[in-house]
Design an enzyme around this catalytic site. Structure first.
Site, PDB file in Angstrom:
ATOM      1  N   SER A 113       0.846  -1.189   0.000  1.00 59.62           N
ATOM      2  CA  SER A 113       0.000   0.000   0.000  1.00 59.62           C
ATOM      3  C   SER A 113       0.884   1.242   0.000  1.00 59.62           C
ATOM      4  O   SER A 113       1.914   1.277   0.654  1.00 59.62           O
ATOM      5  CB  SER A 113      -0.919   0.021   1.228  1.00 59.62           C
ATOM      6  OG  SER A 113      -1.751   1.164   1.222  1.00 59.62           O
ATOM      7  N   LYS A 166      -3.854  -7.347   3.142  1.00 64.09           N
ATOM      8  CA  LYS A 166      -4.017  -6.219   2.229  1.00 64.09           C
ATOM      9  C   LYS A 166      -5.458  -6.136   1.732  1.00 64.09           C
ATOM     10  O   LYS A 166      -6.001  -5.037   1.538  1.00 64.09           O
ATOM     11  CB  LYS A 166      -3.051  -6.374   1.043  1.00 64.09           C
ATOM     12  CG  LYS A 166      -3.172  -5.284  -0.031  1.00 64.09           C
ATOM     13  CD  LYS A 166      -2.948  -3.897   0.525  1.00 64.09           C
ATOM     14  CE  LYS A 166      -2.701  -2.845  -0.527  1.00 64.09           C
ATOM     15  NZ  LYS A 166      -3.450  -2.854  -1.750  1.00 64.09           N
ATOM     16  N   HIS A 169      -7.405  -4.539   4.457  1.00 60.39           N
ATOM     17  CA  HIS A 169      -7.005  -3.129   4.435  1.00 60.39           C
ATOM     18  C   HIS A 169      -7.800  -2.368   3.372  1.00 60.39           C
ATOM     19  O   HIS A 169      -8.338  -1.282   3.634  1.00 60.39           O
ATOM     20  CB  HIS A 169      -5.502  -3.049   4.168  1.00 60.39           C
ATOM     21  CG  HIS A 169      -4.991  -1.696   3.763  1.00 60.39           C
ATOM     22  ND1 HIS A 169      -5.141  -1.185   2.478  1.00 60.39           N
ATOM     23  CD2 HIS A 169      -4.319  -0.742   4.448  1.00 60.39           C
ATOM     24  CE1 HIS A 169      -4.602   0.007   2.409  1.00 60.39           C
ATOM     25  NE2 HIS A 169      -4.095   0.306   3.591  1.00 60.39           N
ATOM     26  N   ASN A 170      -7.889  -2.926   2.171  1.00 59.12           N
ATOM     27  CA  ASN A 170      -8.593  -2.238   1.097  1.00 59.12           C
ATOM     28  C   ASN A 170     -10.102  -2.219   1.330  1.00 59.12           C
ATOM     29  O   ASN A 170     -10.786  -1.275   0.938  1.00 59.12           O
ATOM     30  CB  ASN A 170      -8.264  -2.882  -0.242  1.00 59.12           C
ATOM     31  CG  ASN A 170      -6.902  -2.464  -0.768  1.00 59.12           C
ATOM     32  OD1 ASN A 170      -6.034  -2.073   0.014  1.00 59.12           O
ATOM     33  ND2 ASN A 170      -6.700  -2.541  -2.057  1.00 59.12           N
ATOM     34  N   GLU A 173     -10.635   0.591   3.554  1.00 65.80           N
ATOM     35  CA  GLU A 173     -10.487   1.795   2.736  1.00 65.80           C
ATOM     36  C   GLU A 173     -11.790   2.120   2.000  1.00 65.80           C
ATOM     37  O   GLU A 173     -12.193   3.281   1.917  1.00 65.80           O
ATOM     38  CB  GLU A 173      -9.354   1.565   1.738  1.00 65.80           C
ATOM     39  CG  GLU A 173      -9.100   2.688   0.755  1.00 65.80           C
ATOM     40  CD  GLU A 173      -8.067   2.265  -0.270  1.00 65.80           C
ATOM     41  OE1 GLU A 173      -8.408   2.195  -1.470  1.00 65.80           O
ATOM     42  OE2 GLU A 173      -6.922   1.978   0.121  1.00 65.80           O
TER      43      GLU A 173
END
Length: 307
Positions: A113, A166, A169-170, A173
């Site tokens: 990221s 990840k 995480h996204n 987001e």
């Protein structure tokens, strides 16, 4: 350390530069002859690296990654390592690790990221794989990560852990971006707020919702007040869908992330069929006004107040 890097696009090219700035040697390859590549083929990249080799793959997820990993499996030797730093689905990692492992080639998955700001600020790295393989690549991870203690995690010894982290995480987001977007739209619609940009800018200091995403929202509004140069169309690159799928598989409720994903789907509809049905039903049961093609409203079609 010496490393090969395949894929020199917006992120890959900047990552190669940051690794070099950290004192390491990068042999870069991209399929586009227009890129600033160091070699003209995968074969040449492998030949230029000293054994045991380490090759970082930074190409689009899915087919391009599969093809690249398969090709490397035929070119690399026992003791070499492949790092997949793209946005691959975590379930693909086990397959890649098994295929390469049968040839004695190690595999590490790395969620990355940082976007276009990573060259300056560093990249957050979420890594999965055997500790001995991660340790081999640690000098490169250290060059890529931001300065300080944070920005890197060995998320788990099983391949797929990095890309799973990840993915989550996204997904987070997605939810944060949607919340900022909805707050922006509400303030823009209200007659009470005279300066939406300055209001959002004021949140950068001292508030509990300050973040890098908020800083980026301010940059966007300052360069294009009212966002008149953009269409309200948002793609999803896959991680949001995979996050929701994983939530279903693990029976974990993710209402915010799921709603944010569906909002992106809605953004691609010029005239939502679902909202047409909502309008039609409101008209049918309550005689509420609806806009129709070629006319202002069809409220007279049903007597007001009828059920």
């Amino acid at each position: 350390m010496e490393i090969g890097l395949i894929g020199l696009g917006k992120m890959g090219g900047n990552m190669a530069q940051r690794i070099r700035d950290g004192g390491h040697t990068v042999v870069g390859f991209d399929r586009s002859p227009a890129s600033a590549r160091d070699v003209a083929s995968l074969e040449e990249l492998v030949q230029k690296l000293s054994a045991p080799r380490a090759v970082w793959v930074m190409v689009p997820a899915g087919g391009p990654t599969d093809q690249t990993v398969n090709a490397l499996g035929d070119l690399l030797s026992e003791g070499d390592i492949v790092i997949d730093g793209g946005n691959s689905k975590y379930t693909d990692d086990a397959r890649h690790a098994e295929e390469l492992g049968a040839k004695g080639i190690g595999f590490v998955d790395a969620g990355v990221s940082g976007g276009v700001w990573g060259l300056k600020n560093g990249y957050a790295l979420m890594v999965g794989g055997a500790p001995e393989n991660v340790a081999r690549i640690q000098p490169v991870f250290d060059a890529l990560k931001p300065e300080g203690e944070g920005g890197f995690v060995h998320a788990g010894p099983t391949v797929g852990a990095g890309h799973f982290a990840k993915m989550v995480h996204n997904g987070i987001e997605y939810g944060m971006m949607q919340a900022y977007a909805e707050g922006y739209e509400l303030m823009a619609a209200s007659p009470l707020i005279e300066n939406v940009t300055e209001t959002i800018k004021s949140w950068q200091q001292g508030t509990v919702i300050r973040s890098w995403l908020l800083d980026l929202a301010v940059l966007a509004l300052e360069s294009d007040p009212g966002l008149s140069k953009l269409r309200g169309y948002a793609e999803d690159s896959g991680e949001g869908r995979w996050t929701v799928e994983a939530a279903i598989d693990n029976a974990v409720p993710l209402p915010v992330i799921t709603a944010a994903l569906f909002a992106r789907f809605a953004s691609r509809q010029d005239d939502s069929p679902a909202m047409k049905m909502v309008a039609a039903l409101r008209n049918q049961f309550g005689g509420h006004a609806v806009e129709t093609a070629g006319s202002v409203s069809a409220s007279d079609a049903i007597a007001p107040g009828s059920r």
